[in-house]
Design a protein around this motif. Structure first.
Motif, mmCIF file in Angstrom:
data_model
loop_
_atom_site.group_PDB
_atom_site.id
_atom_site.type_symbol
_atom_site.label_atom_id
_atom_site.label_comp_id
_atom_site.label_asym_id
_atom_site.label_seq_id
_atom_site.Cartn_x
_atom_site.Cartn_y
_atom_site.Cartn_z
ATOM 1 N N PRO A 1 0.813 -1.221 0.000
ATOM 2 C CA PRO A 1 0.000 0.000 0.000
ATOM 3 C C PRO A 1 0.846 1.272 0.000
ATOM 4 C CG PRO A 1 -0.051 -1.066 2.152
ATOM 5 C CD PRO A 1 0.633 -2.009 1.223
ATOM 6 N N TRP A 2 2.077 1.228 0.519
ATOM 7 C CA TRP A 2 2.897 2.451 0.613
ATOM 8 C C TRP A 2 3.836 2.570 -0.590
ATOM 9 C CZ3 TRP A 2 -0.075 4.177 4.063
ATOM 10 C CH2 TRP A 2 -0.357 3.504 5.259
ATOM 11 N N ARG A 3 3.783 1.641 -1.511
ATOM 12 C CA ARG A 3 4.722 1.587 -2.634
ATOM 13 C C ARG A 3 6.166 1.662 -2.141
ATOM 14 N NH1 ARG A 3 3.905 6.143 -5.961
ATOM 15 N NH2 ARG A 3 3.265 7.164 -4.031
ATOM 16 N N ALA A 4 6.447 0.843 -1.123
ATOM 17 C CA ALA A 4 7.793 0.821 -0.551
ATOM 18 C C ALA A 4 8.677 -0.136 -1.337
ATOM 19 C CB ALA A 4 7.719 0.385 0.909
ATOM 20 N N HIS A 5 9.992 -0.003 -1.191
ATOM 21 C CA HIS A 5 10.905 -0.832 -1.972
ATOM 22 C C HIS A 5 11.406 -2.058 -1.243
ATOM 23 C CE1 HIS A 5 12.143 2.526 -5.005
ATOM 24 N NE2 HIS A 5 10.840 2.351 -4.909
ATOM 25 N N THR A 6 11.381 -2.020 0.106
ATOM 26 C CA THR A 6 11.989 -3.128 0.845
ATOM 27 C C THR A 6 11.211 -4.418 0.626
ATOM 28 O OG1 THR A 6 10.837 -2.170 2.725
ATOM 29 C CG2 THR A 6 13.212 -1.819 2.610
ATOM 30 N N LEU A 7 11.895 -5.554 0.902
ATOM 31 C CA LEU A 7 11.376 -6.856 0.456
ATOM 32 C C LEU A 7 10.052 -7.255 1.082
ATOM 33 C CD1 LEU A 7 14.623 -9.045 0.359
ATOM 34 C CD2 LEU A 7 13.384 -8.012 -1.554
ATOM 35 N N GLU A 8 9.835 -6.843 2.359
ATOM 36 C CA GLU A 8 8.614 -7.336 3.005
ATOM 37 C C GLU A 8 7.364 -6.871 2.270
ATOM 38 O OE1 GLU A 8 10.219 -4.773 4.046
ATOM 39 O OE2 GLU A 8 9.107 -3.453 5.384
ATOM 40 N N TRP A 9 7.485 -5.779 1.503
ATOM 41 C CA TRP A 9 6.314 -5.256 0.796
ATOM 42 C C TRP A 9 6.134 -5.914 -0.569
ATOM 43 C CZ3 TRP A 9 3.137 -2.906 3.857
ATOM 44 C CH2 TRP A 9 3.645 -2.231 4.973
ATOM 45 N N GLN A 10 7.088 -6.747 -0.983
ATOM 46 C CA GLN A 10 6.976 -7.379 -2.301
ATOM 47 C C GLN A 10 6.258 -8.723 -2.233
ATOM 48 O OE1 GLN A 10 7.756 -4.964 -4.042
ATOM 49 N NE2 GLN A 10 8.986 -3.952 -2.469
ATOM 50 N N VAL A 11 5.820 -9.120 -1.039
ATOM 51 C CA VAL A 11 5.010 -10.330 -0.914
ATOM 52 C C VAL A 11 3.614 -9.931 -0.458
ATOM 53 C CG1 VAL A 11 6.975 -11.819 -0.432
ATOM 54 C CG2 VAL A 11 5.775 -10.709 1.455
ATOM 55 N N SER A 12 2.701 -10.915 -0.479
ATOM 56 C CA SER A 12 1.311 -10.574 -0.176
ATOM 57 C C SER A 12 1.161 -10.080 1.266
ATOM 58 C CB SER A 12 0.438 -11.818 -0.377
ATOM 59 O OG SER A 12 0.868 -12.832 0.516
ATOM 60 N N SER A 13 0.021 -9.477 1.557
ATOM 61 C CA SER A 13 -0.310 -9.052 2.924
ATOM 62 C C SER A 13 -1.501 -9.882 3.404
ATOM 63 C CB SER A 13 -0.724 -7.583 2.969
ATOM 64 O OG SER A 13 0.282 -6.737 2.502
ATOM 65 N N PRO A 14 -1.389 -10.664 4.462
ATOM 66 C CA PRO A 14 -0.144 -11.032 5.148
ATOM 67 C C PRO A 14 0.706 -11.953 4.275
ATOM 68 C CG PRO A 14 -2.021 -12.219 6.076
ATOM 69 C CD PRO A 14 -2.575 -11.273 5.080
ATOM 70 N N PRO A 15 1.988 -12.094 4.583
ATOM 71 C CA PRO A 15 2.890 -12.863 3.722
ATOM 72 C C PRO A 15 2.531 -14.348 3.694
ATOM 73 C CG PRO A 15 4.086 -11.528 5.330
ATOM 74 C CD PRO A 15 2.656 -11.527 5.747
ATOM 75 N N PRO A 16 2.978 -15.058 2.649
ATOM 76 C CA PRO A 16 2.759 -16.506 2.597
ATOM 77 C C PRO A 16 3.420 -17.182 3.809
ATOM 78 C CG PRO A 16 3.816 -15.712 0.582
ATOM 79 C CD PRO A 16 3.736 -14.562 1.513
ATOM 80 N N VAL A 17 3.010 -18.413 4.103
ATOM 81 C CA VAL A 17 3.491 -19.093 5.311
ATOM 82 C C VAL A 17 5.023 -19.123 5.364
ATOM 83 C CG1 VAL A 17 3.509 -21.268 6.561
ATOM 84 C CG2 VAL A 17 1.409 -20.446 5.551
#
Ligand code: HEM
Ligand SMILES: [Cu+2]
Length: 636
Positions: free
Chosen positions: A572-588
């Motif tokens: 949602p914030w168009r951030a670059h770090t990796l945690e934002w490149q996976v789904s929300s919440p992240p896969p298992v």
């Protein structure tokens, strides 16, 4: 038969059984030893409680299953390889079990620590009620001492320090492209040590003679002579400290060994740097508070003489050992917040962090300098007068790396595209409040001034500007920033902003005037005061109640948004770090494709800049759902 099976399987039933067994075991041991020596009476409350405080928690942990794997290994039985079936949580019940998934553990930490934050907050409200007017109204002086001691201890050991560990637990492995922490079982154990410490501190109110009442510093020799509640503090600190150290080692190993390909140290997001340096502090410093409390326990329980002057003990030694931890501890309570603020500001202002390497170096400088200043807490303690001067100088020196960070954030904001979202508001609030706390800190470093305001409300104001306007504001910034990632839902922006503005205003009305009455000489740590301070204290108390209430806006927002908020997109914030490149919440398992890092984490506004790419490109149909979205496309 079902009951027998329940009692054998790890979980709450077995934990209860474990506590009963541990209690019985310790009871028998105590009575047997006293009988053997012919001591009377056979059951002596102090001795019994001290032993139970140490054994019963282990019964609980063993029953819960925190040690199952290691016991099996130690017994030579074939160990069950980690099949990761315990990863992820399928229902709320999974949050009440020993779970090895860093995302589950992160949320367990955050919810638990916020529970203790509320407990500590209620105690603050009680204190402010007592202090609203001169004279004694609600509590006895001894209860008041207990209230501020438990309030401070909960806030420090059960809220600020561990909540940062919780946020990092959730975010950090994702940020460095790792599937989990390095030692998932140790991670789970670290978490479960924590509620034990908190419950123990709260339970001290029920001890004969009341809760521990010597402040969170537990200065000897006062603390060697106080009633049993003091032992609850000393033992609880061991559990909280063990939790911190284990987590810190886990973070260090995770950061050193589990970074995604291409993630060099100079490409790590500053939150990772912040937790790396904090963990170094924790590993080096925490054993000192553990030591100080072991000395106390030995003095109290076994009549050692560490702090008994009549038998050659040294009282000042307690303060030296204690502050050799507790000064660095103030940075343990700040550095992770610095990391959060760097993430929030660069993302929400769409700018690269100004002087990224300088930001990392200044963290390291704070770690080193943090160990050289402990005796500034002892200017009035009767230590060697000559030692005050080097301590004053080193204390002031710390303002340099800290100032570098403040200026870097301001430079990052400069000409940024500032989005005044709730996390950004809290970040801006943090910068102003923390700078004010830093200024009163420099004032306190000046020996003559410190002598004047020692043990006055000026110190209380300073503490709260740093810890509340500082640390807690970064925590709120972080919680709002990663809320969509953690829950898959968006929080309510309007309520978030309301929470910020009310907090900001009433924070200052609560703690600002304390500077004034402090310089005027109003003493801290007492339940009553002279009439001349009445007007300011009335204002402070009313503001404190309103300020306390703002927390419920936050709670309401979080709880309702978690359940019914709009579904959050992956980034949602168009951030670059990796945690934002996976789904929300992240896969298992965090990453369905292995990320490769190809650039810096904050290249906002740099054409074509990318932080991470995913080896296996995801077919276009699934890309939108996250779970390994394509590399971020720069839109600025
Ligand atoms: C509305 C919120 C709060 C209020 C009204 C409040 C109020 C107080 C009061 C009245 C004291 C006792 C001061 C004394 O007699 O010396 C105190 C001490 C303390 N508080 Fe708070 N507090 C609040 C929040 C917090 C938070 C969020 C933290 C940390 C995260 C915190 C950390 C401390 C510490 C460390 C002390 C001990 C100071 C000392 O040892 O002298 N407080 N607080
Ligand atoms: Cu200090």
């Amino acid at each position: 038969m079902a009951y027998a099976a329940r009692l054998r399987a790890p979980g709450w039933y077995r934990a209860l059984l474990g506590m009963v067994i541990a209690f019985g075991f310790a009871f028998g041991l105590d009575v047997a030893i006293r009988a053997l020596y012919g001591w009377h009476p056979l059951v002596k409350t102090d001795a019994m409680v001290t032993i139970q405080l140490i054994t019963v928690p282990f019964g609980f942990l063993i029953g819960l299953g925190a040690f199952d794997y290691w016991f099996r290994w130690a017994a030579g039985a074939p160990t069950i390889p980690e099949d990761h079936s315990g990863h992820g949580a399928r229902s709320w019940r999974d949050y009440f079990r020993v779970n090895t998934d860093h995302k589950v553990i992160g949320l367990q930490y955050i919810c638990t620590t916020f529970f203790f934050f509320v407990c500590g907050g209620l105690m603050a409200m009680l204190m402010r009620a007592e202090l609203a007017a001169p004279g004694m109204q609600f509590v006895s002086p001894n209860t008041f001492n207990g209230l501020f001691s438990v309030h401070a201890s909960l806030m420090i050991f059960l809220f600020i320090i561990p909540v940062f560990a919780g946020i990092a637990n959730y975010v950090l492995p994702l940020m460095i492209g790792a599937p989990d922490m390095a030692f998932p079982r140790l991670n789970a154990l670290s978490f479960w040590l924590l509620p034990i410490a908190g419950v123990m501190m709260l339970a001290s109110f029920f001890a004969p003679g009341g809760s521990f009442a010597t402040g969170w510093t537990a200065y000897a020799p006062l603390s060697t002579d106080t009633p049993l509640g003091q032992t609850f503090f000393s033992v609880a600190v061991q559990f909280a400290g063990a939790s911190s150290v284990a987590t810190a080692l886990n973070f260090l190993v995770t950061i050193i060994t589990m970074r995604a390909p291409g993630m060099t140290f100079w490409r790590m997001p500053l939150l990772v740097w912040a937790n790396f340096t904090t963990s170094l502090l924790v590993v080096i410093a925490t054993p000192f508070i553990a030591g100080s409390q072991f000395f106390l326990i030995l003095d109290r329980a076994l009549h050692f003489n560490f702090f008994n002057v009549n038998n050659g003990g040294d009282i000042l030694m307690y303060q030296h050992v204690f502050w050799f931890y507790s000064h660095p501890a103030v940075y343990i309570m700040m550095l992770p917040g610095f990391g959060i603020i760097s993430e929030v500001i660069s993302t929400h202002a769409r700018k690269p962090v100004f002087g990224y390497r300088m930001m990392a170096f200044s963290l390291m400088a704070i770690v080193v300098l943090g160990f050289t200043v402990w005796a500034h807490h002892m200017f009035v303690s009767g230590m060697f007068p000559w030692l005050r001067v080097p301590m004053m100088i080193t204390t002031m020196l710390i303002a340099v790396p800290t100032g570098i960070k403040i200026f870097s954030w301001l430079a990052t904001l400069w000409r940024g595209v500032i989005h005044l979202t709730t996390p950004m508001l809290f970040a801006l609030g943090f910068i102003t409040m923390f700078t004010l706390g830093g200024i009163s800190g420099i004032m306190l470093a000046v020996i003559p001034f410190d002598i004047h305001v020692s043990d006055t409300y000026f110190v209380v104001a300073h503490i709260h500007y740093v810890l509340f306007g500082g640390s807690v504001f970064t925590i709120f910034a972080g919680i709002y920033h990663w809320f969509p990632k953690m829950t898959g839902r968006m929080y309510d922006e309007g309520l978030g902003r309301l929470h910020f503005w009310l907090s900001f205003i009433f924070f200052n009305l609560t703690f600002g005037p304390m500077h004034l009455v402090g310089i005027d000489g109003m003493p801290r740590r007492v339940a009553d005061y002279a009439h001349q301070y009445a007007a300011w204290n009335a204002i402070v108390s009313v503001s404190a109640f309103i300020f306390g209430m703002t927390f419920f806006i936050f709670l309401y927002n979080i709880v309702t948004s978690w359940r019914h908020g709009p579904v959050a997109v992956a980034n949602p914030w168009r951030a670059h770090t990796l945690e934002w490149q996976v789904s929300s919440p992240p896969p298992v398992f965090n990453f369905d494709e292995v990320p490769t890092v190809v650039g810096g984490p904050y290249e906002y506004g740099v054409p074509g800049a990318v932080h991470g790419v995913f080896k296996e490109r995801v077919p276009a149909t699934t890309a939108a759902g996250g779970g390994g979205a394509p590399p971020p496309v720069n839109t600025e």
